[in-house]
Write an enzyme that holds these catalytic residues in place. Structure first.
Site, PDB file in Angstrom:
ATOM      1  N   LYS A  51       7.879   0.022  -5.522  1.00  0.00           N
ATOM      2  CA  LYS A  51       8.364   0.463  -4.210  1.00  0.00           C
ATOM      3  C   LYS A  51       9.877   0.347  -4.107  1.00  0.00           C
ATOM      4  O   LYS A  51      10.567   1.266  -3.668  1.00  0.00           O
ATOM      5  CB  LYS A  51       7.706  -0.359  -3.100  1.00  0.00           C
ATOM      6  CG  LYS A  51       8.030   0.124  -1.689  1.00  0.00           C
ATOM      7  CD  LYS A  51       8.026  -0.989  -0.675  1.00  0.00           C
ATOM      8  CE  LYS A  51       9.274  -1.844  -0.760  1.00  0.00           C
ATOM      9  NZ  LYS A  51       9.373  -2.864   0.294  1.00  0.00           N
ATOM     10  N   ASP A  83       5.610   1.258   1.847  1.00  0.00           N
ATOM     11  CA  ASP A  83       5.674  -0.118   2.324  1.00  0.00           C
ATOM     12  C   ASP A  83       4.502  -0.355   3.281  1.00  0.00           C
ATOM     13  O   ASP A  83       3.588   0.467   3.373  1.00  0.00           O
ATOM     14  CB  ASP A  83       7.025  -0.394   2.994  1.00  0.00           C
ATOM     15  CG  ASP A  83       7.178   0.328   4.337  1.00  0.00           C
ATOM     16  OD1 ASP A  83       6.343   1.196   4.659  1.00  0.00           O
ATOM     17  OD2 ASP A  83       8.138   0.013   5.061  1.00  0.00           O
TER      18      ASP A  83
END
Length: 209
Positions: free
Chosen positions: A121, A139
């Site tokens: 991420k 997220d």
């Protein structure tokens, strides 16, 4: 309703709510963004900005951060979660950028993920924000919104959600959609008490998580 029609409705509403959104982390140099994103794990951007404003004002280059004491960095960032481990990762990132990457933040995802504390991420955020490479990092906000809107399954992990979103949204919208979904989850479709009464896509929603 086809997937294309569904995505068009979602993007239209997101464009209406958040036409011009971007990263809320403070930074002026590429490496500062990488550090800030790493620090933002399990804490808010607002909390990170408070400590990085102090940190980057005191230590204004990679060399200065390299020579900073671990104890001082810990003291500066101790108001955020996991600060001791993050301080070590920060020092590790700085050292690697100096010794392995000639003071330059790499754009390659594998290179980024080789840096301490940088996962999929975080690497995606860096590539999208700094290098404008089409990425759609997931997220907690993006994951929750995706599952509520039935774009992903309840038990999908972030990597699986990312893969599904990349198949549904046009590539040229990846970065914008990433930011819009974060803002949507942060300020509108909250984990608790979302603003359902004002939502134009609530008929698409499955708000049980």
């Amino acid at each position: 309703m086809t997937n294309k029609e569904k995505i068009n409705r979602i993007t239209s509403f997101l464009d209406e709510l958040f036409p011009n959104v971007g990263c809320e982390l403070h930074y002026t140099k590429d490496y500062e963004l990488a550090i800030a994103v790493m620090l933002s794990a399990q804490t808010t951007d607002k909390s990170v900005n408070k400590v990085t404003d102090v940190l980057f004002s005191k230590y204004q280059s990679l060399d200065e951060l390299e020579n900073a004491s671990l104890n001082d960095i810990e003291n500066i960032i101790k108001s955020i979660g996991l600060y001791q481990n993050k301080a070590k990762n920060l020092k590790g990132i700085v050292h690697e950028l100096i010794t392995r990457f000639d003071y330059k933040l790499p754009s390659d995802k594998d290179d980024l993920m080789s840096l301490p504390g940088i996962g999929n991420k975080t690497a995606g955020v860096i590539r999208a924000e700094i290098f404008k490479i089409p990425e759609l990092p997931v997220d907690t906000h993006v994951s929750r919104i995706s599952k509520r809107l039935k774009l992903a399954h309840k038990d999908d992990d972030p990597l699986t959600v990312e893969g599904k979103l990349k198949k549904l949204f046009p590539k040229e919208r990846y970065i914008k959609t990433h930011h819009q979904m974060i803002h949507f989850g942060r300020y509108f479709c909250l984990a608790k008490n979302p603003h359902c009464e004002d939502c134009k896509i609530k008929d698409l929603c499955k708000k049980d998580y």
